[in-house]
Scaffold this motif. Structure first.
Motif, PDB file in Angstrom:
ATOM      1  N   GLN A 195     134.419  80.362  23.062  1.00 26.27           N
ATOM      2  CA  GLN A 195     133.175  80.500  22.312  1.00 26.27           C
ATOM      3  C   GLN A 195     132.010  79.787  22.983  1.00 26.27           C
ATOM      4  OE1 GLN A 195     134.108  79.064  18.402  1.00 26.27           O
ATOM      5  NE2 GLN A 195     135.092  80.973  17.751  1.00 26.27           N
ATOM      6  N   ARG A 196     132.301  78.806  23.831  1.00 23.02           N
ATOM      7  CA  ARG A 196     131.233  78.020  24.447  1.00 23.02           C
ATOM      8  C   ARG A 196     130.993  78.378  25.909  1.00 23.02           C
ATOM      9  NH1 ARG A 196     132.529  71.891  22.134  1.00 23.02           N
ATOM     10  NH2 ARG A 196     132.739  72.476  19.948  1.00 23.02           N
ATOM     11  N   LYS A 197     131.575  79.465  26.367  1.00 23.90           N
ATOM     12  CA  LYS A 197     131.477  79.783  27.792  1.00 23.90           C
ATOM     13  C   LYS A 197     130.050  80.066  28.228  1.00 23.90           C
ATOM     14  CE  LYS A 197     136.077  81.335  29.095  1.00 23.90           C
ATOM     15  NZ  LYS A 197     136.925  82.490  29.439  1.00 23.90           N
ATOM     16  N   ASN A 198     129.333  80.846  27.459  1.00 24.17           N
ATOM     17  CA  ASN A 198     127.975  81.205  27.854  1.00 24.17           C
ATOM     18  C   ASN A 198     126.941  80.489  27.001  1.00 24.17           C
ATOM     19  OD1 ASN A 198     128.710  82.533  25.567  1.00 24.17           O
ATOM     20  ND2 ASN A 198     127.675  84.454  26.068  1.00 24.17           N
ATOM     21  N   THR A 199     127.256  79.274  26.585  1.00 28.23           N
ATOM     22  CA  THR A 199     126.294  78.446  25.859  1.00 28.23           C
ATOM     23  C   THR A 199     126.143  77.123  26.609  1.00 28.23           C
ATOM     24  OG1 THR A 199     127.960  77.396  24.439  1.00 28.23           O
ATOM     25  CG2 THR A 199     127.036  79.484  23.677  1.00 28.23           C
ATOM     26  N   ASN A 200     125.260  76.273  26.081  1.00 30.84           N
ATOM     27  CA  ASN A 200     125.051  74.969  26.712  1.00 30.84           C
ATOM     28  C   ASN A 200     125.958  73.896  26.114  1.00 30.84           C
ATOM     29  OD1 ASN A 200     123.887  74.941  24.229  1.00 30.84           O
ATOM     30  ND2 ASN A 200     121.930  74.075  24.862  1.00 30.84           N
ATOM     31  N   LEU A 201     126.931  74.296  25.311  1.00 30.17           N
ATOM     32  CA  LEU A 201     127.888  73.346  24.745  1.00 30.17           C
ATOM     33  C   LEU A 201     129.031  73.136  25.727  1.00 30.17           C
ATOM     34  CD1 LEU A 201     128.041  74.743  21.109  1.00 30.17           C
ATOM     35  CD2 LEU A 201     126.670  72.832  21.935  1.00 30.17           C
ATOM     36  N   ILE A 202     129.673  71.993  25.654  1.00 31.22           N
ATOM     37  CA  ILE A 202     130.760  71.659  26.565  1.00 31.22           C
ATOM     38  C   ILE A 202     131.967  71.195  25.771  1.00 31.22           C
ATOM     39  CG2 ILE A 202     129.215  71.038  28.468  1.00 31.22           C
ATOM     40  CD1 ILE A 202     129.737  68.098  27.750  1.00 31.22           C
ATOM     41  N   VAL A 203     133.122  71.264  26.404  1.00 29.99           N
ATOM     42  CA  VAL A 203     134.375  70.750  25.841  1.00 29.99           C
ATOM     43  C   VAL A 203     134.784  69.538  26.669  1.00 29.99           C
ATOM     44  CG1 VAL A 203     136.798  71.259  25.410  1.00 29.99           C
ATOM     45  CG2 VAL A 203     135.069  73.012  25.011  1.00 29.99           C
ATOM     46  N   LEU A 389     123.452  83.895  22.411  1.00 30.63           N
ATOM     47  CA  LEU A 389     124.566  84.455  21.651  1.00 30.63           C
ATOM     48  C   LEU A 389     125.758  84.721  22.562  1.00 30.63           C
ATOM     49  CD1 LEU A 389     122.760  87.061  19.355  1.00 30.63           C
ATOM     50  CD2 LEU A 389     123.438  84.725  18.802  1.00 30.63           C
ATOM     51  N   THR A 390     126.943  84.620  21.984  1.00 28.77           N
ATOM     52  CA  THR A 390     128.156  84.962  22.713  1.00 28.77           C
ATOM     53  C   THR A 390     128.347  86.473  22.714  1.00 28.77           C
ATOM     54  OG1 THR A 390     129.542  84.776  20.740  1.00 28.77           O
ATOM     55  CG2 THR A 390     129.198  82.784  22.029  1.00 28.77           C
TER      56      THR A 390
END
Length: 442
Positions: A195-203, A389-390
């Motif tokens: 879900q976070r691949k194309n966002t600016n969020l990280i794991v 958006l994803t």
């Protein structure tokens, strides 16, 4: 944790799925517990899994419907052949053995087992570990374990060995619960990453390994406590019993001192309670045990801190790379330099992008340009479309906006594989994209 290891754990869960039924019917057939028979049972899983895997792999490579139907028939024939071979082998072993057993019980245990293992072989062709052992199979396992445990309770009068099967089922449920907890945890983390691949969020870096190690450590402690529960219960009962005997002896001493007449020699008469049938060694062990409990209570914070640091050090070795040198290397799985003063880029128009799409020779790049054209078309007709958006969110909006003949779901899934899994676009993907672009821009 690597996907292959998780696929292996999922496969083990599927292998253990028919074990409660095998335990119950094996004890009913032989009235004794022998591990060598279970080795033979699971050796039957090897040809079942291999057959299912190879047949499904060959079927997936076929494109013609007639050949796909043919391999479905071949799979059914192979499964029935294994059933026949099992029944014949069981009858021959029953005739040749020196002691009689109920071969029908063995057949009833192994026929569904072979079917499940054959299905496991077909599932091994899937890429994701979450597709091998699904929540449906977990529900089936729990229902199966409950019913087999109840049947063992009623059959215990005729077959006393059923108590061994009940204990084995209890341990099996705990082991299965721990493996499923690990799979569910890793599946949730994989979902968050996708879900976070194309966002600016990280794991956070090492999250998978950290959680997996933590679950394994907790599971090992639970299994250790279950295996040695009788020992722990015996120690606690001995401590309570010795404490009560000691208190009773002290009360008897007080009673004798206050009620008995004073003798000329000043001796206290013997009491039955003082003649405790315990040796001096037991009393010394009791004192040491009591002192240890008091020390644990006093230094509980330091002991807890010590074990917490020890566990963190063990878990840290699995979740971090010892060769890391950057101070920011433990916070993210990838790094990106962001230039805050970068010059604004000119926004490409749909006509320019369409020209690039028609001139592009590389199939993968052409598919990505086509998807960009598709998003531009959606953006003109929906205010909810944005770059943050994803792909799944864009697909959800497209269901309300696009009402054409192209399969948007399949195109979006193909784009996800091409962008995030480095898959090359094939001729089928390009044909679907060409039809969509012609429909949208002609």
């Amino acid at each position: 944790m690597k996907n292959n290891l998780l696929r292996g754990i999922s496969a083990v869960c599927m292998l253990l799925l028919p074990l409660p039924l095998i335990l119950m019917l094996d004890c009913a057939a032989f009235d004794e517990f022998n591990l060598l028979r279970y080795v033979f049972y699971f050796l039957c899983a090897i040809p079942s899994v291999l057959s299912g895997y190879l047949l499904q792999k060959i079927k997936n490579s076929q494109l013609k419907p007639k050949r796909i139907l043919l391999f479905n028939i071949i799979k059914l024939v192979v499964l029935i052949s294994m059933f026949v071979i099992l029944i014949i082998t069981t009858d021959k072993i029953c005739e040749a053995s020196n002691y009689s057993f109920y071969g029908t019980y063995v057949n009833f245990a192994m026929l569904p087992s072979i079917s499940l293992w054959f299905l496991l072989g077909m599932k091994l062709n899937l890429k994701s570990f979450s597709d091998i052992f699904t929540p449906l199979w977990l529900c089936i396992f729990l229902v199966e374990s409950f019913l087999c445990y109840v049947f063992c309770f009623f059959l215990k009068g005729d077959h006393p060995i059923m108590s061994v099967a009940q204990s084995a089922m209890a341990y099996l449920v705990i082991i299965m619960a721990l493996m499923v907890a690990l799979l569910v945890n890793q599946s949730n983390i994989e979902t968050q990453i996708n879900q976070r691949k194309n966002t600016n969020l990280i794991v956070p870096k090492g999250l998978r390994s950290y959680n997996a190690s933590l679950i394994i450590i907790v599971g090992a402690i639970i299994l250790f406590a279950m295996l040695f529960r009788n020992v722990f219960a015996g120690i606690v009962w001995w401590f309570i019993k010795f404490t009560l005997i000691l208190i009773d002896s002290i009360l008897q001493l007080i009673k004798l001192e206050t009620s008995a007449p004073i003798t000329p020699d000043g001796e206290i008469p013997d009491s039955p309670s003082l003649g405790v049938q315990q040796s001096g060694v037991d009393f010394s062990i009791y004192i040491i045990f009591l002192v240890a409990i008091i020390l644990v209570i006093i230094f509980r914070k330091r002991i807890f801190t010590f074990f917490r640091n020890l566990i963190m050090r063990i878990v840290g070795r699995f979740s971090q790379n010892d060769t890391s040198t950057s101070e920011y290397e433990n916070y993210t799985d990838y790094y990106e330099v962001i230039n805050l003063y970068e010059k604004p880029q000119n926004v490409e128009s749909s006509s320019d992008c369409l020209k690039r799409y028609k001139k592009e020779k590389d199939g993968t790049q052409k598919f990505r340009l086509g998807y960009r054209l598709y998003i531009m078309w959606l953006a003109k007709r929906s205010k909810n479309i944005s770059n943050t958006l994803t792909v799944e969110q864009q697909k959800f909006i497209a269901e309300k906006t696009y009402h054409g003949e192209s399969d948007i779901h399949e195109i979006s899934d193909s784009y996800t594989e091409i962008r995030y899994n480095d898959k090359a676009a094939d001729s089928e993907n390009l044909a679907q994209m060409d039809e969509l672009i012609k429909e949208l821009y002609n």
